[in-house]
Design a protein around this motif. Structure first.
Motif: not given
Length: 338
Positions: A219-242, A302-306
């Motif tokens: 839908v938005l092939p020119e978007h600005i984001y990189r998608f990946e698992p959070q753990a690829k960057n660092y891992t944490t204790h106590g994450d609220l969403w986990d 705003l395009p991401l929210f939409d």
């Protein structure tokens, strides 16, 4: 009162006719007591798809709250006349916690008034957590402090409890929920991270996440984001969403309903690269200091929210995966991200 809370109060008044606004809890330090607001907008039926936006969990990261407020202002101005938005809200619900850590934001602190990093505060211990950054019990004078050594639900900070209780209430009966948690302070590029934060194991709903991101790419092939698992960057204790995911897994709800927590990590290093002098500002490593960069950041998502709102209304189109396709998407996701 500080600027972000004043702005939130103004937007609350604009939304009075359309939204339900509640005080989730009040938090204090030695000088002030401040509210944490929860805002819901759209179809109140708990069985509707829902998009939640949470911001300001780390008080230093003011830009997340400003991005959330920008979207709320956008909705408030469109609601009186935008018939397409009115129709969309009959089929879904938004919820917002625009300022999850008001004491931290007032004091210019990452942590809350007790020195606790709310995103390390859930009673969940990781076997793979990154040293220090992943959370610790050493001292509230160091960043990433998890809180009480005896990590239990009862020992959680009042902000953490209020966030989780509100989010669980909004999502527990929904067939499809997406939570977008807004942060800054890491990387040169805006990133969208998905679970887990606690480890590099595979999230059970990884095929649905792959399906959603594949749709976004189309839908938005020119978007600005990189998608990946959070753990690829660092891992944490106590994450609220986990911790919320763990509750859903234990109750069996994750077998029936889609739950996708996403972290939008805005690439603050890019702001520093363009304006190195802001490294000498306390808020500079986490926020765009130049006014034009702040305005640009407030509108660029705003395009991401939409997209996410539209994807939720039409969620069967990307969540109803036949067994063979689901298996194929799992393989493709592992290939792409792991």
């Amino acid at each position: 009162m500080f600027t972000e809370l004043v702005e939130l109060d103004l937007i609350r008044k604009d939304l009075e006719k359309y939204a339900d606004v509640s005080v989730l809890t009040k938090v204090s330090d030695s000088s002030k007591t401040l509210p944490i607001y929860g805002i819901t907008l759209g179809n109140p039926d708990p069985r509707t798809p829902v998009l939640g936006v949470v911001a300001g969990i780390h008080g230093l990261e003011k830009i997340g709250t400003w991005v959330c407020l920008s979207f709320l202002k956008n909705l408030a101005q469109r609601l009186p006349w935008d018939t397409l938005l009115q129709a969309q809200l009959k089929q879904m619900r938004y919820f917002f916690i625009p300022l999850a850590n008001p004491i931290g934001m007032m004091n210019g602190s990452r942590s809350n008034g007790n020195g606790v990093d709310l995103m390390r505060n859930a009673p969940l211990t990781s076997k793979e957590a990154t040293f220090l950054v992943g959370g610790h019990h050493y001292s509230p004078h160091l960043p990433w402090y998890r809180g009480n050594l005896k990590q239990t639900v009862e020992g959680m900070e009042s902000e953490s409890k209020a966030i989780l209780d509100f989010v669980e209430k909004q999502t527990q009966d929904s067939p499809c929920s997406i939570i977008l948690d807004l942060h800054s302070g890491f990387g040169l590029q805006d990133q969208l991270w998905f679970p887990y934060a606690k480890s590099k194991e595979l999230y059970p709903q990884l095929p649905e996440i792959f399906s959603l991101f594949q749709l976004f790419d189309r839908v938005l092939p020119e978007h600005i984001y990189r998608f990946e698992p959070q753990a690829k960057n660092y891992t944490t204790h106590g994450d609220l969403w986990d911790y919320l995911i763990q509750k859903y897994e234990m109750s069996g709800r994750l077998n029936e309903n889609i739950l996708i927590p996403l972290t939008l990590e805005m690439g603050s290093w890019n702001w520093i690269k363009k304006n190195p002098i802001q490294l000498f500002s306390f808020l500079g490593p986490f926020n765009p200091i130049k006014p034009h960069r702040q305005r640009r950041t407030m509108r660029r998502h705003l395009p991401l929210f939409d997209f996410l709102g539209r994807a939720l209304v039409s969620h069967p189109a990307w969540t109803t995966l036949p067994p063979l396709q689901r298996s194929s998407y799992m393989d493709l996701a592992i290939q792409k991200w792991y």
